[in-house]
Design a protein around this motif. Structure first.
Motif, short mmCIF file in Angstrom:
data_model
loop_
_atom_site.label_atom_id
_atom_site.label_comp_id
_atom_site.label_asym_id
_atom_site.label_seq_id
_atom_site.Cartn_x
_atom_site.Cartn_y
_atom_site.Cartn_z
N GLY A 118 33.32 -17.11 -17.27
CA GLY A 118 34.03 -18.56 -18.29
C GLY A 118 32.98 -17.83 -19.23
N TYR A 119 31.60 -17.77 -18.67
CA TYR A 119 30.67 -17.46 -19.75
C TYR A 119 29.89 -15.81 -20.55
CZ TYR A 119 28.62 -21.86 -17.95
OH TYR A 119 28.13 -23.54 -17.85
N GLY A 120 31.40 -14.20 -19.82
CA GLY A 120 31.55 -13.73 -21.16
C GLY A 120 30.74 -12.78 -19.73
N ARG A 121 30.01 -13.41 -18.98
CA ARG A 121 28.71 -12.61 -18.08
C ARG A 121 29.60 -11.36 -17.80
NH1 ARG A 121 24.15 -11.56 -18.67
NH2 ARG A 121 23.09 -10.82 -16.75
N VAL A 122 30.67 -11.51 -17.53
CA VAL A 122 32.25 -10.20 -16.51
C VAL A 122 33.49 -10.80 -17.64
CG1 VAL A 122 30.24 -10.73 -14.97
CG2 VAL A 122 33.12 -11.84 -14.36
N PRO A 123 34.35 -9.37 -16.97
CA PRO A 123 35.42 -9.08 -17.67
C PRO A 123 36.16 -10.21 -16.86
CG PRO A 123 34.67 -6.92 -17.00
CD PRO A 123 33.62 -8.29 -16.78
N GLU A 124 36.92 -11.17 -17.11
CA GLU A 124 38.39 -12.43 -16.94
C GLU A 124 38.81 -11.42 -15.92
OE1 GLU A 124 38.71 -15.01 -17.47
OE2 GLU A 124 37.35 -14.86 -19.19
N ALA A 125 38.89 -10.29 -14.91
CA ALA A 125 39.72 -9.19 -14.20
C ALA A 125 38.47 -9.78 -12.75
CB ALA A 125 40.23 -7.70 -14.32
N ILE A 126 38.57 -10.94 -12.62
CA ILE A 126 37.63 -11.07 -11.22
C ILE A 126 38.61 -10.99 -9.97
CG2 ILE A 126 35.93 -12.27 -12.23
CD1 ILE A 126 37.87 -15.05 -11.03
N ARG A 127 37.60 -10.40 -9.13
CA ARG A 127 38.47 -10.69 -7.57
C ARG A 127 37.90 -10.80 -6.55
NH1 ARG A 127 43.18 -9.83 -5.78
NH2 ARG A 127 43.92 -10.66 -8.03
N VAL A 128 38.01 -11.60 -5.84
CA VAL A 128 37.64 -11.58 -4.14
C VAL A 128 38.07 -11.01 -3.34
CG1 VAL A 128 36.25 -13.42 -1.91
CG2 VAL A 128 36.05 -13.92 -4.68
N ILE A 129 37.87 -10.10 -2.77
CA ILE A 129 38.50 -8.95 -1.25
C ILE A 129 37.79 -9.55 0.52
CG2 ILE A 129 39.20 -7.00 -0.40
CD1 ILE A 129 38.99 -5.84 -3.88
N SER A 130 38.48 -9.81 0.83
CA SER A 130 38.02 -10.73 2.06
C SER A 130 38.09 -10.36 3.05
CB SER A 130 37.98 -12.09 1.88
OG SER A 130 37.18 -12.61 3.22
#
Ligand SMILES: C[S@@+](CC[C@H](N)C(=O)[O-])C[C@H]1O[C@@H](n2cnc3c(N)ncnc32)[C@H](O)[C@@H]1O
Length: 267
Positions: A113-125
């Protein structure tokens, strides 16, 4: 002393078994309120008594209605690390009831949301069995699986890391968190099998090295985390990592010697 707007029912202080005194108070809140038991300490409380009370408390904490087993201080350190390393993907080993996966997802959403990383975030658990976590996560967020992928598997299985790697978007910066059994075999297997996912400047966090502290180890845990970390760091793979003890920022941590940063390129 009780704190907060409500007046939850006080329960007998379990720390009395340790100290014979009532200098620490643990107050049991209703689980419906999703609050952990309160820990308070007066000036006569020793640091060790306080740390033990905090250790008992941290396995009864909540995030967004789900159980999460992390100290608030460690969650703050994770926030610093996620931000500074521009983490886009978290690989979590040890899902349990899903609270930490949801917490990581929400932090990654904030970074995006702050533009720190690309929108394509993911948690693989990853966990041995995911049925219970899947149900709980779905109840908390019916669309959880857009960004959280639950993988059933054993961290000691060398083939598991390839299955996980296939789920990481190309070029995404990963953070790996080892939070499974907290014994030698699982810890060293996690390091050997998953450290290659961490980019230069990124982190591999080995949780709960506290099991090797005889004063703080929870009952019934044989330990082996810190010896596994030391053995791995002494090898070729580990030589690319630096232990960031300066990141034990708030004094209280469950992860001594556990914040490992890749400071050299992967071989
Ligand atoms: C401490 S809990 C995880 C807590 C969770 N990350 C949190 O912070 O709320 C440990 C989890 O590791 C899982 N586990 C134990 N041994 C494992 C293994 N060999 N491979 C994968 N998961 C394992 C257990 O089933 C358990 O759910």
């Amino acid at each position: 002393m009780e704190r907060g707007p409500s007046r939850p029912r006080p329960v007998r202080d379990p720390t009395r078994r340790d100290t014979g005194q009532e200098r620490i108070t643990i107050t049991d809140h209703s689980e419906a309120a999703h609050l952990p038991p309160t820990v308070t300490a007066d000036h006569g409380t020793t640091l060790l008594e306080y740390r033990r009370a905090r250790g008992r408390q941290h396995v009864r904490d909540w995030y967004a209605g789900l159980r999460i087993k992390k100290f608030p201080e460690d969650l703050r350190v994770f926030e610093h690390v996620l931000w500074s390393a521009r983490v886009q993907v978290v690989v979590e080993l040890g899902t349990h009831l899903g609270g930490s996966a949801l917490w990581f997802r929400d932090r990654l959403r904030t970074q995006a949301g702050y533009g720190r990383v690309p929108e394509a975030i993911r948690v693989i658990s990853v966990d041995l069995d995911q049925d219970r976590a899947a149900g709980l996560l779905r109840a908390a967020d019916p669309a959880f699986d857009r960004e959280i992928t639950l993988v059933a598997g054993d961290v000691t299985d060398p083939g598991l890391a390839d299955r996980v790697a296939d789920l990481v978007p190309p070029g995404a910066r990963c953070l790996v968190v080892e939070d499974t059994l907290h014994e030698y075999a699982t810890t060293i297997a996690a390091l050997r099998n998953f450290a290659h996912l961490v980019p230069t400047g990124g982190f591999f966090v080995v949780e709960d090295g506290i099991v090797d502290d005889p004063d703080l180890c929870p009952p019934g845990m044989p330990g082996g985390v810190l010896p596994a970390v030391a053995d791995w760091l002494a090898g070729e793979q580990g030589s690319a990592f630096t232990t960031r003890r300066d990141l034990e920022l708030y004094g209280v941590t469950s992860h001594p010697h556990g914040w490992l940063q890749r400071t050299a390129h992967a071989c």
